[in-house]
Design an enzyme around this catalytic site. Sequence first.
Site, PDB file in Angstrom:
ATOM      1  N   THR A 120      10.007 -17.541  -6.656  1.00  0.00           N
ATOM      2  CA  THR A 120      10.902 -18.682  -6.857  1.00  0.00           C
ATOM      3  C   THR A 120      11.643 -18.592  -8.188  1.00  0.00           C
ATOM      4  O   THR A 120      11.136 -17.992  -9.146  1.00  0.00           O
ATOM      5  CB  THR A 120      10.070 -19.983  -6.828  1.00  0.00           C
ATOM      6  OG1 THR A 120      10.879 -21.078  -7.235  1.00  0.00           O
ATOM      7  CG2 THR A 120       8.874 -19.906  -7.778  1.00  0.00           C
ATOM      8  N   ASP A 121      12.785 -19.255  -8.245  1.00  0.00           N
ATOM      9  CA  ASP A 121      13.525 -19.322  -9.518  1.00  0.00           C
ATOM     10  C   ASP A 121      12.817 -20.217 -10.541  1.00  0.00           C
ATOM     11  O   ASP A 121      13.160 -20.192 -11.726  1.00  0.00           O
ATOM     12  CB  ASP A 121      14.968 -19.790  -9.293  1.00  0.00           C
ATOM     13  CG  ASP A 121      15.089 -21.177  -8.677  1.00  0.00           C
ATOM     14  OD1 ASP A 121      14.045 -21.803  -8.379  1.00  0.00           O
ATOM     15  OD2 ASP A 121      16.229 -21.641  -8.489  1.00  0.00           O
ATOM     16  N   GLU A 122      11.813 -20.990 -10.095  1.00  0.00           N
ATOM     17  CA  GLU A 122      11.150 -21.908 -11.030  1.00  0.00           C
ATOM     18  C   GLU A 122      10.365 -21.171 -12.107  1.00  0.00           C
ATOM     19  O   GLU A 122       9.992 -21.760 -13.118  1.00  0.00           O
ATOM     20  CB  GLU A 122      10.236 -22.880 -10.274  1.00  0.00           C
ATOM     21  CG  GLU A 122      11.013 -23.714  -9.283  1.00  0.00           C
ATOM     22  CD  GLU A 122      10.288 -24.961  -8.795  1.00  0.00           C
ATOM     23  OE1 GLU A 122       9.318 -25.378  -9.427  1.00  0.00           O
ATOM     24  OE2 GLU A 122      10.729 -25.495  -7.759  1.00  0.00           O
ATOM     25  N   TYR A 147       2.559 -25.259 -10.506  1.00  0.00           N
ATOM     26  CA  TYR A 147       3.098 -24.438  -9.413  1.00  0.00           C
ATOM     27  C   TYR A 147       3.845 -23.232  -9.965  1.00  0.00           C
ATOM     28  O   TYR A 147       3.544 -22.078  -9.628  1.00  0.00           O
ATOM     29  CB  TYR A 147       4.039 -25.275  -8.513  1.00  0.00           C
ATOM     30  CG  TYR A 147       4.920 -24.412  -7.630  1.00  0.00           C
ATOM     31  CD1 TYR A 147       4.376 -23.616  -6.629  1.00  0.00           C
ATOM     32  CD2 TYR A 147       6.309 -24.370  -7.820  1.00  0.00           C
ATOM     33  CE1 TYR A 147       5.181 -22.798  -5.833  1.00  0.00           C
ATOM     34  CE2 TYR A 147       7.122 -23.565  -7.028  1.00  0.00           C
ATOM     35  CZ  TYR A 147       6.554 -22.776  -6.036  1.00  0.00           C
ATOM     36  OH  TYR A 147       7.355 -21.968  -5.258  1.00  0.00           O
ATOM     37  N   LYS A 151       3.075 -19.143  -9.758  1.00  0.00           N
ATOM     38  CA  LYS A 151       4.017 -18.187  -9.145  1.00  0.00           C
ATOM     39  C   LYS A 151       4.394 -17.120 -10.176  1.00  0.00           C
ATOM     40  O   LYS A 151       4.495 -15.930  -9.857  1.00  0.00           O
ATOM     41  CB  LYS A 151       5.267 -18.903  -8.622  1.00  0.00           C
ATOM     42  CG  LYS A 151       5.047 -19.769  -7.395  1.00  0.00           C
ATOM     43  CD  LYS A 151       4.577 -19.003  -6.163  1.00  0.00           C
ATOM     44  CE  LYS A 151       5.635 -18.075  -5.591  1.00  0.00           C
ATOM     45  NZ  LYS A 151       5.163 -17.485  -4.289  1.00  0.00           N
TER      46      LYS A 151
HETATM   47  P1  NAD Z   1       5.287 -23.869   2.725  1.00  0.00           P
HETATM   48  O1  NAD Z   1       4.394 -24.687   1.857  1.00  0.00           O
HETATM   49  O2  NAD Z   1       6.141 -24.528   3.727  1.00  0.00           O
HETATM   50  O3  NAD Z   1       4.391 -22.785   3.523  1.00  0.00           O
HETATM   51  C1  NAD Z   1       3.356 -22.075   2.901  1.00  0.00           C
HETATM   52  C2  NAD Z   1       2.521 -21.427   4.011  1.00  0.00           C
HETATM   53  O4  NAD Z   1       1.465 -20.671   3.381  1.00  0.00           O
HETATM   54  C3  NAD Z   1       1.850 -22.436   4.945  1.00  0.00           C
HETATM   55  O5  NAD Z   1       1.973 -22.029   6.286  1.00  0.00           O
HETATM   56  C4  NAD Z   1       0.387 -22.410   4.510  1.00  0.00           C
HETATM   57  O6  NAD Z   1      -0.521 -22.735   5.560  1.00  0.00           O
HETATM   58  C5  NAD Z   1       0.244 -20.974   4.042  1.00  0.00           C
HETATM   59  N1  NAD Z   1      -0.856 -20.810   3.089  1.00  0.00           N
HETATM   60  C6  NAD Z   1      -1.139 -21.576   2.004  1.00  0.00           C
HETATM   61  N2  NAD Z   1      -2.248 -21.123   1.398  1.00  0.00           N
HETATM   62  C7  NAD Z   1      -2.669 -20.034   2.087  1.00  0.00           C
HETATM   63  C8  NAD Z   1      -3.737 -19.131   1.942  1.00  0.00           C
HETATM   64  N3  NAD Z   1      -4.625 -19.256   0.949  1.00  0.00           N
HETATM   65  N4  NAD Z   1      -3.857 -18.128   2.833  1.00  0.00           N
HETATM   66  C9  NAD Z   1      -2.977 -17.988   3.856  1.00  0.00           C
HETATM   67  N5  NAD Z   1      -1.947 -18.822   4.046  1.00  0.00           N
HETATM   68  C10 NAD Z   1      -1.786 -19.838   3.181  1.00  0.00           C
HETATM   69  O7  NAD Z   1       6.134 -22.967   1.724  1.00  0.00           O
HETATM   70  P2  NAD Z   1       7.605 -22.385   1.834  1.00  0.00           P
HETATM   71  O8  NAD Z   1       8.557 -23.381   1.312  1.00  0.00           O
HETATM   72  O9  NAD Z   1       7.794 -21.803   3.176  1.00  0.00           O
HETATM   73  O10 NAD Z   1       7.518 -21.204   0.755  1.00  0.00           O
HETATM   74  C11 NAD Z   1       7.184 -19.872   1.133  1.00  0.00           C
HETATM   75  C12 NAD Z   1       7.271 -18.981  -0.088  1.00  0.00           C
HETATM   76  O11 NAD Z   1       8.593 -19.025  -0.615  1.00  0.00           O
HETATM   77  C13 NAD Z   1       6.344 -19.389  -1.227  1.00  0.00           C
HETATM   78  O12 NAD Z   1       5.813 -18.229  -1.815  1.00  0.00           O
HETATM   79  C14 NAD Z   1       7.261 -20.114  -2.199  1.00  0.00           C
HETATM   80  O13 NAD Z   1       6.784 -20.026  -3.522  1.00  0.00           O
HETATM   81  C15 NAD Z   1       8.552 -19.356  -2.005  1.00  0.00           C
HETATM   82  N6  NAD Z   1       9.801 -20.108  -2.295  1.00  0.00           N
HETATM   83  C16 NAD Z   1      10.027 -21.320  -1.706  1.00  0.00           C
HETATM   84  C17 NAD Z   1      11.243 -21.967  -1.950  1.00  0.00           C
HETATM   85  C18 NAD Z   1      11.581 -23.302  -1.310  1.00  0.00           C
HETATM   86  O14 NAD Z   1      12.615 -23.877  -1.617  1.00  0.00           O
HETATM   87  N7  NAD Z   1      10.786 -23.810  -0.375  1.00  0.00           N
HETATM   88  C19 NAD Z   1      12.172 -21.395  -2.817  1.00  0.00           C
HETATM   89  C20 NAD Z   1      11.888 -20.161  -3.408  1.00  0.00           C
HETATM   90  C21 NAD Z   1      10.692 -19.523  -3.123  1.00  0.00           C
HETATM   91  O1  TDX Z   2      11.242 -37.785  -2.935  1.00  0.00           O
HETATM   92  C1  TDX Z   2      11.741 -36.987  -3.747  1.00  0.00           C
HETATM   93  N1  TDX Z   2      12.734 -37.415  -4.556  1.00  0.00           N
HETATM   94  C2  TDX Z   2      13.342 -36.621  -5.473  1.00  0.00           C
HETATM   95  O2  TDX Z   2      14.258 -37.064  -6.183  1.00  0.00           O
HETATM   96  C3  TDX Z   2      11.308 -35.615  -3.857  1.00  0.00           C
HETATM   97  C4  TDX Z   2      10.210 -35.099  -2.970  1.00  0.00           C
HETATM   98  C5  TDX Z   2      11.936 -34.805  -4.782  1.00  0.00           C
HETATM   99  N2  TDX Z   2      12.921 -35.279  -5.574  1.00  0.00           N
HETATM  100  C6  TDX Z   2      13.611 -34.371  -6.508  1.00  0.00           C
HETATM  101  C7  TDX Z   2      12.726 -33.467  -7.336  1.00  0.00           C
HETATM  102  C8  TDX Z   2      13.573 -32.214  -7.503  1.00  0.00           C
HETATM  103  O3  TDX Z   2      14.474 -32.379  -8.587  1.00  0.00           O
HETATM  104  O4  TDX Z   2      14.385 -33.484  -5.682  1.00  0.00           O
HETATM  105  C9  TDX Z   2      14.398 -32.153  -6.204  1.00  0.00           C
HETATM  106  C10 TDX Z   2      13.812 -31.208  -5.181  1.00  0.00           C
HETATM  107  O5  TDX Z   2      12.426 -31.490  -5.059  1.00  0.00           O
HETATM  108  P1  TDX Z   2      11.431 -30.638  -4.141  1.00  0.00           P
HETATM  109  O6  TDX Z   2      11.931 -30.638  -2.746  1.00  0.00           O
HETATM  110  O7  TDX Z   2      10.054 -31.094  -4.414  1.00  0.00           O
HETATM  111  O8  TDX Z   2      11.700 -29.159  -4.675  1.00  0.00           O
HETATM  112  P2  TDX Z   2      11.521 -28.449  -6.121  1.00  0.00           P
HETATM  113  O9  TDX Z   2      10.540 -29.122  -6.956  1.00  0.00           O
HETATM  114  O10 TDX Z   2      12.894 -28.214  -6.663  1.00  0.00           O
HETATM  115  O11 TDX Z   2      10.869 -27.041  -5.629  1.00  0.00           O
HETATM  116  C11 TDX Z   2      11.337 -26.395  -4.418  1.00  0.00           C
HETATM  117  O12 TDX Z   2      12.197 -25.314  -4.705  1.00  0.00           O
HETATM  118  C12 TDX Z   2      11.640 -24.193  -5.314  1.00  0.00           C
HETATM  119  C13 TDX Z   2      10.146 -25.908  -3.594  1.00  0.00           C
HETATM  120  O13 TDX Z   2       9.275 -26.996  -3.340  1.00  0.00           O
HETATM  121  C14 TDX Z   2       9.424 -24.813  -4.319  1.00  0.00           C
HETATM  122  O14 TDX Z   2       8.360 -24.315  -3.526  1.00  0.00           O
HETATM  123  C15 TDX Z   2      10.412 -23.702  -4.602  1.00  0.00           C
HETATM  124  O15 TDX Z   2       9.807 -22.702  -5.358  1.00  0.00           O
END
Ligand code: NAD
Ligand code: TDX
Length: 331
Positions: A120-122, A147, A151
Amino acid sequence: MRLLVTGGAGFIGANFVHAAVREHPDVHVTVLDALTYAGSAESLAPVADDVRLIHGDISDAELVEKLVAESDAVAHFAAETHVDNSLADPEAFLRTNVIGTFTLLESVRRHGIRLHHVSTDEVYGDLALEDPVRFTESTPYNPSSPYSATKAASDMLVRSWVRSYGVRATISNCSNNYGPYQHVEKFIPRQITNVLTGRRPKLYGAGANVRDWIHVTDHNRAVWRILSDGELGRTYLIGADGERDNLTVMRTLLRLMDRDPNDFEHVTDRAGHDLRYAIDPSVLRDELGWAPRHDDFESGLAETIEWYRDNESWWRPLKDASEAMYAERNQ
Ligand code: NAD
Ligand code: TDX
């Protein structure tokens, strides 16, 4: 090719598996997923006949060893991913994101298997609103939350296993994804399903925080490009020039759902809330020829709203528990 996808029953992983089955019928996909609250076999229902789903933990060394030995490559999506949960209870983030990634690295090292690590970019921390510079591959790591710290730790493990043991791995750091199958705890699906269940949408603080939105299918097309043609040992940043502040996203979403754009509540802000993320994706574009196909955020958002309208049976069982958790935190 035999591809092991960890976390393939989660949001991004499930979309990745759908695309892999559709576009690469020669690839045999095995999903390893712990099916935590964030993962569900339902998300793989459209491809259930084409995919082997193993319910298990990436920290289970014996199981991982067996599955890695049967694979040609691993796409590693599994993680604990919600920042608010990491603030409330970080332990699972250390176990899955750090120990889980370590467990996987040890197996790919032993078997010489190609690994792509999804991050992630975080990990880069946040930027000032007016900062002219965006994140690049050389931006120093500066994570803010449990988190992002876990990562960042997992990325560091991958880098050191590449250098010390010659593990054949790549890393990608992507910006905020949106699209179908995203858990209702996350910002965009939370607000869509709040409207659909008669709740008021909830904005943290003033909503000035900026996120750089990318459609999940564009993220996954980039992951596939890197897995196929990325240079071993490299880190690639994935983003779609999609910066928007949360207030703007909230108002756009309400307008697309035919609601008053000001019909939402301001709630308690997130502790340590990162102000702005922004990715410079030029290396990925220039070197691997990738470009996003969803270049219009509003139409991507409209499609996503339609998906949640049409798939209530997928998200409805998650919604009350998610909102009960937020209520405890005054969010
Ligand atoms: P998500 O939370 O929707 O899914 C995570 C999945 O991993 C789930 O199916 C969960 O059951 C599984 N999991 C959790 N712990 C586990 C374990 N110990 N063993 C096996 N499986 C396990 O997450 P996502 O949003 O799909 O993110 C996927 C990846 O992408 C992550 O590595 C996250 O850091 C990265 N990522 C997410 C975003 C975003 O915006 N969602 C952005 C950049 C990077
Ligand atoms: O109810 C809400 N209201 C609100 O204002 C929630 C749930 C979030 N927010 C804000 C917080 C953040 O500034 O919205 C923005 C996005 O929030 P999230 O969806 O929780 O995402 P963020 O914290 O940016 O992280 C996401 O992007 C990077 C994913 O959850 C991460 O897994 C990924 O790495």
